[in-house]
Design an enzyme around this catalytic site. Sequence first.
Site, PDB file in Angstrom:
ATOM      1  N   HIS A  65       0.853  -1.200   0.000  1.00 52.29           N
ATOM      2  CA  HIS A  65       0.000   0.000   0.000  1.00 52.29           C
ATOM      3  C   HIS A  65       0.885   1.246   0.000  1.00 52.29           C
ATOM      4  CE1 HIS A  65      -4.004  -1.770   1.181  1.00 52.29           C
ATOM      5  NE2 HIS A  65      -3.220  -2.780   1.489  1.00 52.29           N
ATOM      6  N   HIS A  87      -6.397   0.904   7.380  1.00 51.08           N
ATOM      7  CA  HIS A  87      -7.347  -0.089   7.896  1.00 51.08           C
ATOM      8  C   HIS A  87      -7.569   0.120   9.387  1.00 51.08           C
ATOM      9  CE1 HIS A  87      -5.356  -1.726   4.333  1.00 51.08           C
ATOM     10  NE2 HIS A  87      -6.474  -2.407   4.104  1.00 51.08           N
ATOM     11  N   MET A 218     -10.874  -7.309   4.859  1.00 49.50           N
ATOM     12  CA  MET A 218     -10.650  -6.400   5.998  1.00 49.50           C
ATOM     13  C   MET A 218     -10.717  -4.919   5.614  1.00 49.50           C
ATOM     14  SD  MET A 218      -7.412  -8.428   7.617  1.00 49.50           S
ATOM     15  CE  MET A 218      -7.357 -10.229   7.657  1.00 49.50           C
ATOM     16  N   SER A 219     -11.438  -4.601   4.559  1.00 50.23           N
ATOM     17  CA  SER A 219     -11.466  -3.194   4.127  1.00 50.23           C
ATOM     18  C   SER A 219     -12.813  -2.847   3.492  1.00 50.23           C
ATOM     19  CB  SER A 219     -10.345  -2.950   3.112  1.00 50.23           C
ATOM     20  OG  SER A 219     -10.620  -3.629   1.908  1.00 50.23           O
TER      21      SER A 219
HETATM   22  N1  HPA Z   1      -9.584 -13.235   4.966  1.00 45.90           N
HETATM   23  C1  HPA Z   1      -9.648 -11.907   5.251  1.00 45.90           C
HETATM   24  N2  HPA Z   1      -9.122 -10.994   4.472  1.00 45.90           N
HETATM   25  C2  HPA Z   1      -8.535 -11.372   3.337  1.00 45.90           C
HETATM   26  C3  HPA Z   1      -8.441 -12.723   2.973  1.00 45.90           C
HETATM   27  C4  HPA Z   1      -8.984 -13.706   3.837  1.00 45.90           C
HETATM   28  O1  HPA Z   1      -8.944 -14.919   3.584  1.00 45.90           O
HETATM   29  N3  HPA Z   1      -7.773 -12.768   1.779  1.00 45.90           N
HETATM   30  C5  HPA Z   1      -7.504 -11.472   1.435  1.00 45.90           C
HETATM   31  N4  HPA Z   1      -7.962 -10.637   2.375  1.00 45.90           N
END
Ligand code: HPA
Length: 283
Positions: A65, A87, A218-219
Amino acid sequence: MMATFISSSQIDEAVTAVKQQTNQQPTIGLVLGSGLGGLADAISTPDVISSATIPHWPTSTVAGHHGRLVIGSLQGKTVLVLQGRSHYYEGYSMSQITLPVRVMHRLGVNTMIVTNAAGGINPVFKPGDIMVIRDHLNLPGMAGHNPLRGPNDDSAGPRFPDMTQPYDPHLRQTAHAIAAELGFTLQEGVYSYVAGPSYETPAELHFLSSIGADAVGMSTVPSVVVARHAGMRVVGFSTITNMAVPNPAPGTVLTHEEVLETGKIVIPRLTALIQALIERLSR
Ligand code: HPA
């Protein structure tokens, strides 16, 4: 610890810093996820702004990033590309991680295109697939970590914003048509947002699958909630970088490197899809 709420005047300060570094007026915002920053290279007449020069901006600490804004021309439209998002798991507040969306909106952006890396839960998916997001599960939000928690700026949007159609149906349909023209099938599904940073346990994946999730990441969702609060039109794409299944083959481990590697393979396809989508957007 008290949550940090970003005020309207702090957003103004950030907007002023951006305006001092560009004369271009973007109407389309692109928020690019892990390993997907390459799209910015296709932009002509770029003004590149380091996020370190913008007050109150949450700077990203994650590999893959870059923290910068690229404002310029893509397919005849003026776009703002956000390379490197922050995040919640980095320790920022929900209000801080969504400041970039507030800034984009005040700069004149009315359409937001988001991409992310996600784990595939739907068994039909394969690593390397692209999923257009139909809907989301905001699990942290439902548990109280909603970016709209705190004082509401009524001039920015309503206290209780509607979320019946977070992702624009017309843009989704257009994305499917473009993918067909480009010769691939675009998956579609529900993105479940988890706070991370630990990946999911088998029991958590079983739970997510049972509540209707097709992918997990997660975003994205905090940004989408804020964009919808502000009345922006949103389209989102998840790159399925790995399968997130409760019963993986023995010895399978998931690493951030694997997520970045698969993300790279999908770049040409996702780039073509997004460029064609931008070309077809009304101004
Ligand atoms: N889980 C959560 N976030 C992620 C994953 C996953 O398997 N792969 C890429 N981002």
